[in-house]
Enzyme design. Structure first.
Site, PDB file in Angstrom:
ATOM      1  N   CYS A   8       2.400  -5.434   2.682  1.00 20.18           N
ATOM      2  CA  CYS A   8       1.981  -4.113   3.163  1.00 20.18           C
ATOM      3  C   CYS A   8       0.615  -3.819   2.524  1.00 20.18           C
ATOM      4  O   CYS A   8      -0.050  -4.741   2.049  1.00 20.18           O
ATOM      5  CB  CYS A   8       3.022  -3.046   2.861  1.00 20.18           C
ATOM      6  N   ASN A  11       1.701  -2.686  -1.717  1.00 21.48           N
ATOM      7  CA  ASN A  11       2.787  -3.444  -2.364  1.00 21.48           C
ATOM      8  C   ASN A  11       3.592  -2.588  -3.354  1.00 21.48           C
ATOM      9  O   ASN A  11       4.086  -3.063  -4.367  1.00 21.48           O
ATOM     10  CB  ASN A  11       2.256  -4.717  -3.055  1.00 21.48           C
ATOM     11  N   CYS A  13       5.465   0.444  -1.745  1.00 20.15           N
ATOM     12  CA  CYS A  13       6.485   1.157  -0.943  1.00 20.15           C
ATOM     13  C   CYS A  13       7.250   0.226  -0.008  1.00 20.15           C
ATOM     14  O   CYS A  13       8.423  -0.068  -0.227  1.00 20.15           O
ATOM     15  CB  CYS A  13       5.837   2.278  -0.121  1.00 20.15           C
ATOM     16  N   ARG A  14       6.604  -0.260   1.059  1.00 16.82           N
ATOM     17  CA  ARG A  14       7.327  -0.960   2.117  1.00 16.82           C
ATOM     18  C   ARG A  14       7.642  -2.417   1.802  1.00 16.82           C
ATOM     19  O   ARG A  14       8.788  -2.862   1.981  1.00 16.82           O
ATOM     20  CB  ARG A  14       6.532  -0.889   3.438  1.00 16.82           C
ATOM     21  N   SER A  15       6.644  -3.202   1.372  1.00 15.25           N
ATOM     22  CA  SER A  15       6.931  -4.636   1.188  1.00 15.25           C
ATOM     23  C   SER A  15       7.862  -4.926   0.007  1.00 15.25           C
ATOM     24  O   SER A  15       8.697  -5.827   0.102  1.00 15.25           O
ATOM     25  CB  SER A  15       5.649  -5.479   1.138  1.00 15.25           C
ATOM     26  N   ASP A 125       4.470   4.166   6.959  1.00 12.82           N
ATOM     27  CA  ASP A 125       4.203   4.102   5.523  1.00 12.82           C
ATOM     28  C   ASP A 125       4.696   5.378   4.828  1.00 12.82           C
ATOM     29  O   ASP A 125       4.099   6.448   4.984  1.00 12.82           O
ATOM     30  CB  ASP A 125       2.691   3.929   5.307  1.00 12.82           C
TER      31      ASP A 125
HETATM   32  P1  4NP Z   1       2.631   0.622   0.948  1.00 16.48           P
HETATM   33  O1  4NP Z   1       2.147   2.149   0.792  1.00 16.48           O
HETATM   34  O2  4NP Z   1       1.516  -0.093   1.659  1.00 16.48           O
HETATM   35  O3  4NP Z   1       3.883   0.714   1.790  1.00 16.48           O
HETATM   36  O4  4NP Z   1       2.881   0.123  -0.449  1.00 16.48           O
HETATM   37  C1  4NP Z   1       0.949   2.489   0.154  1.00 16.48           C
HETATM   38  C2  4NP Z   1       0.895   2.579  -1.202  1.00 16.48           C
HETATM   39  C3  4NP Z   1      -0.292   2.961  -1.828  1.00 16.48           C
HETATM   40  C4  4NP Z   1      -1.398   3.242  -1.067  1.00 16.48           C
HETATM   41  C5  4NP Z   1      -1.346   3.151   0.314  1.00 16.48           C
HETATM   42  C6  4NP Z   1      -0.168   2.779   0.916  1.00 16.48           C
HETATM   43  N1  4NP Z   1      -2.601   3.645  -1.679  1.00 16.48           N
HETATM   44  O5  4NP Z   1      -3.576   3.949  -0.965  1.00 16.48           O
HETATM   45  O6  4NP Z   1      -2.694   3.678  -2.922  1.00 16.48           O
END
Ligand code: 4NP
Length: 156
Positions: A8, A11, A13-15, A125
């Site tokens: 994702c 790294n 939340c989703r992955s 997300d």
């Molecule tokens: P993820 O979510 O891609 O599902 O881990 C996010 C986590 C952090 C950020 C963006 C998306 N960020 O911009 O810090």
């Protein structure tokens, strides 16, 4: 060994959620000696961090372990190490192909591609939506379908 990398943006939340759920399923189906699982982000801002508190909360509630998992950035070399690189959304796919445009020996796909008639083509997300429950629901469906696909494809 069949190697699966979930990807994702951050790294956190989703992955990592997908990594933990998929590992749980693989253990339940007694395939841990055949399938190896990891996750990474196309961005490196959260390198070394634990999964997001929302992801940890729902995994705790479901009794799914995320022990030892730490955020890392995807690297060009992952294309040599993994058989499946499974992204959460279209932007992840674009970013992955910028990191390494090779897609001949690795399956690069979105998790929801494995779900026929899916209600979403991308995993939303929860870092932005705040809805970890809905993301958990989608990731669980996707992981089940991905595992069925891999079992059939590799005859395991
Ligand atoms: P993820 O979510 O891609 O599902 O881990 C996010 C986590 C952090 C950020 C963006 C998306 N960020 O911009 O810090």
């Amino acid at each position: 060994m069949i190697k699966v990398l979930f990807v994702c943006l951050g790294n956190i939340c989703r992955s990592p959620m997908a990594e933990a759920i998929f590992r749980h399923l693989v253990q339940q189906e007694k395939l841990s000696d055949k399938i190896e699982i990891d996750s990474g982000g196309t961005g490196g801002w959260h390198t070394g961090e634990l999964p997001h508190s929302g992801t940890r909360k729902i995994l705790d509630k479901q009794g799914i372990s995320y022990q030892g998992m730490k955020a890392r950035k995807v690297s060009e070399k992952d294309w040599n190490d993994f058989d499946y690189i499974i992204a959460m959304d279209d932007q992840n796919i674009k970013d992955l192909l910028e990191i390494n445009s090779q897609n001949e020996y690795v399956v690069i796909a979105k998790l929801m591609d494995f779900v026929a008639n899916a209600m979403e083509q991308e995993v939303p997300d929860p870092y932005y939506t705040g809805d970890f429950d809905y993301t958990y629901e989608l990731v669980t469906i996707g992981c089940n379908k991905l595992l069925s696909y891999i079992r059939e494809k590799h005859n395991i």
